[in-house]
Design a protein around this motif. Structure first.
Motif, PDB file in Angstrom:
ATOM      1  N   THR A  47       0.660  -1.046   0.400  1.00 53.70           N
ATOM      2  CA  THR A  47       0.366  -0.087  -0.100  1.00 53.70           C
ATOM      3  C   THR A  47       0.676   0.865   0.228  1.00 53.70           C
ATOM      4  N   LYS A  50       1.950   1.426  -3.754  1.00 51.85           N
ATOM      5  CA  LYS A  50       1.516   1.425  -4.348  1.00 51.85           C
ATOM      6  C   LYS A  50      -0.686   2.122  -3.747  1.00 51.85           C
ATOM      7  N   SER A  52      -3.300   2.534  -4.208  1.00 52.84           N
ATOM      8  CA  SER A  52      -4.661   1.701  -4.377  1.00 52.84           C
ATOM      9  C   SER A  52      -4.593   0.625  -4.528  1.00 52.84           C
ATOM     10  N   PHE A  53      -3.743  -0.076  -3.939  1.00 48.93           N
ATOM     11  CA  PHE A  53      -3.992  -1.613  -3.616  1.00 48.93           C
ATOM     12  C   PHE A  53      -4.756  -2.063  -2.668  1.00 48.93           C
ATOM     13  N   ASN A  58      -9.235  -4.581  -4.832  1.00 52.90           N
ATOM     14  CA  ASN A  58      -8.499  -5.107  -5.378  1.00 52.90           C
ATOM     15  C   ASN A  58      -8.066  -6.162  -4.301  1.00 52.90           C
ATOM     16  N   THR A  61      -9.648  -9.348  -6.068  1.00 53.87           N
ATOM     17  CA  THR A  61      -8.925  -9.729  -6.964  1.00 53.87           C
ATOM     18  C   THR A  61      -7.662 -10.768  -6.482  1.00 53.87           C
ATOM     19  N   VAL A  62      -7.327 -10.009  -5.126  1.00 53.02           N
ATOM     20  CA  VAL A  62      -6.740 -11.314  -4.807  1.00 53.02           C
ATOM     21  C   VAL A  62      -6.690 -12.177  -3.747  1.00 53.02           C
ATOM     22  N   GLN A  65      -7.613 -14.872  -6.429  1.00 58.17           N
ATOM     23  CA  GLN A  65      -6.730 -15.606  -7.357  1.00 58.17           C
ATOM     24  C   GLN A  65      -5.484 -16.314  -6.414  1.00 58.17           C
ATOM     25  N   SER A 297      -0.745 -11.593  -2.870  1.00 60.94           N
ATOM     26  CA  SER A 297      -0.529 -10.121  -2.585  1.00 60.94           C
ATOM     27  C   SER A 297       0.561 -10.123  -2.807  1.00 60.94           C
ATOM     28  N   PHE A 300       0.617  -9.715  -6.864  1.00 60.67           N
ATOM     29  CA  PHE A 300      -0.406  -9.085  -7.638  1.00 60.67           C
ATOM     30  C   PHE A 300       0.153  -7.675  -7.050  1.00 60.67           C
ATOM     31  N   LEU A 304       1.461  -5.431 -10.467  1.00 67.00           N
ATOM     32  CA  LEU A 304       1.628  -4.162 -10.767  1.00 67.00           C
ATOM     33  C   LEU A 304       2.457  -3.277 -10.962  1.00 67.00           C
TER      34      LEU A 304
END
Length: 346
Positions: A47, A50, A52-53, A58, A61-62, A65, A297, A300, A304
């Motif tokens: 974070t 990035k 936006s994480f 997100n 999404t993690v 995945q 994580s 991901f 990114l």
């Protein structure tokens, strides 16, 4: 007589030794909550790099995945806890989905029957592993390494080396659908956690698996059929391999003969990061899922950052080595504190 040099009673000894148990308790807390602490640390670091994480989308999404690896990690954790290892989970997953696609596409088997066949194939793989390990006394590493090659070869032969398509539209819901705005695979992981919680805490299989990993001979002398327990452990792992195959094939809407290669490393890394000891007798299914979350994580974050998938696999290998090293540190620390406590009691 000079009493200044004499001990002042038990209080001096208590003051001398009280710090040691407290340090041991601190180490025990870190050991127990290490996977959660590591996951939080990874999320915070990503974070910071990035921002936006941190968005809820997100995190979902993690979780999506991580779902396949989380299911595999639960089974792998039980195997490792019992003192074994399973290197065939990835290729058995490929073989199971290929056989399912072969039955549904070439023999017009209904999809729901094909799904049961997928799980059955994985169960047969677990059965063969368990029989060879428990009853033929072949080391788990050799047995599952051989099964890795067998499953991979069969998957490539049956599929001709190509991906197999033709699944019905509704099948994609298993790997890509949502329930209450949460990806359906995450709900499946929750279901696996509940079943595993019951198995680990309220059934003999979980307790015996821990006992075998810690001291197989002691469990055998207690009258437990160690071979049967080992067989059940690998059957449980095989069942979860079949479920993971369903999730993955649904996500990619196909059956690929080589897609499972490498998942065995991810599952082992997740289990060890989650606190399972390769020496056996230690680990939790929840820790395995947390370990899968840590791995997802990190992947991901690497995506990114634009890191190539091939280099990501290198990173997974590094993480696995580091996790095993920390496991060895943990074992040495436990041995050290055990000796300290023994000296204090003496």
């Amino acid at each position: 007589m000079n009493t200044a040099l004499e001990p002042k009673g038990p209080s001096a000894m208590q003051h001398k030794t009280s710090s040691t148990p407290r340090s041991a308790e601190i180490w025990k807390v870190v050991e127990s909550f290490g996977p959660v602490i590591l996951l939080v640390a990874v999320v915070v670091i990503i974070t910071m790099i990035k921002p936006s994480f941190i968005l809820p989308a997100n995190f979902l999404t993690v979780g999506l995945q991580a779902s396949v690896n989380a299911v595999l990690a639960v089974g792998m954790t039980l195997v490792i806890v019992s003192g074994g290892i399973d290197l065939s989970v990835g290729t058995m997953m490929s073989l199971a989905m290929v056989v399912m696609a072969l039955c549904t596409n070439n023999f017009n088997v209904p999809m729901y029957v094909g799904m049961m066949i997928c799980v059955l194939v994985a169960l047969i793989g677990g059965l063969i592993n368990g029989l060879l390990i428990a009853y033929a006394n072949i080391p788990a590493f050799i047995t599952t390494l051989g099964m890795l090659g067998i499953a991979q070869g069969l998957a490539l032969k049956l599929s001709g080396g190509y991906s197999m398509y033709g699944f019905p539209d509704w099948y994609s819901f298993i790997g890509n659908g949502e329930l209450v705005k949460i990806p359906f695979p995450i709900w499946l992981v929750v279901g696996v956690l509940l079943v595993s919680f019951y198995l680990f805490n309220y059934r003999r299989l979980g307790r015996y698996a821990y006992g075998i990993g810690a001291s197989e001979e002691s469990v055998r002398r207690a009258g437990v059929d160690v071979r049967l327990v080992k067989l059940k452990v690998y059957l449980f792992s095989g069942c979860l391999v079949g479920l993971a195959a369903l999730i993955l094939s649904s996500r990619i809407n196909s059956a690929h003969p080589g897609i499972g290669v490498g998942y065995e490393l991810d599952a082992i890394a997740a289990a060890v990061i989650g606190g399972a000891s390769l020496a056996g007798g230690r680990g939790t299914f929840f820790g395995g899922v947390i370990g899968a979350g840590v791995m997802a994580s990190i992947r991901f974050a690497l995506n990114l950052a634009g890191i190539e998938p091939f280099l990501q696999q290198v990173f997974v290998g590094v993480v696995l080595i580091c996790a095993v090293y920390l496991d060895q540190v943990r074992i040495r620390q436990e041995e050290y504190w055990s000796k300290v406590r023994a000296r204090q009691e003496y």
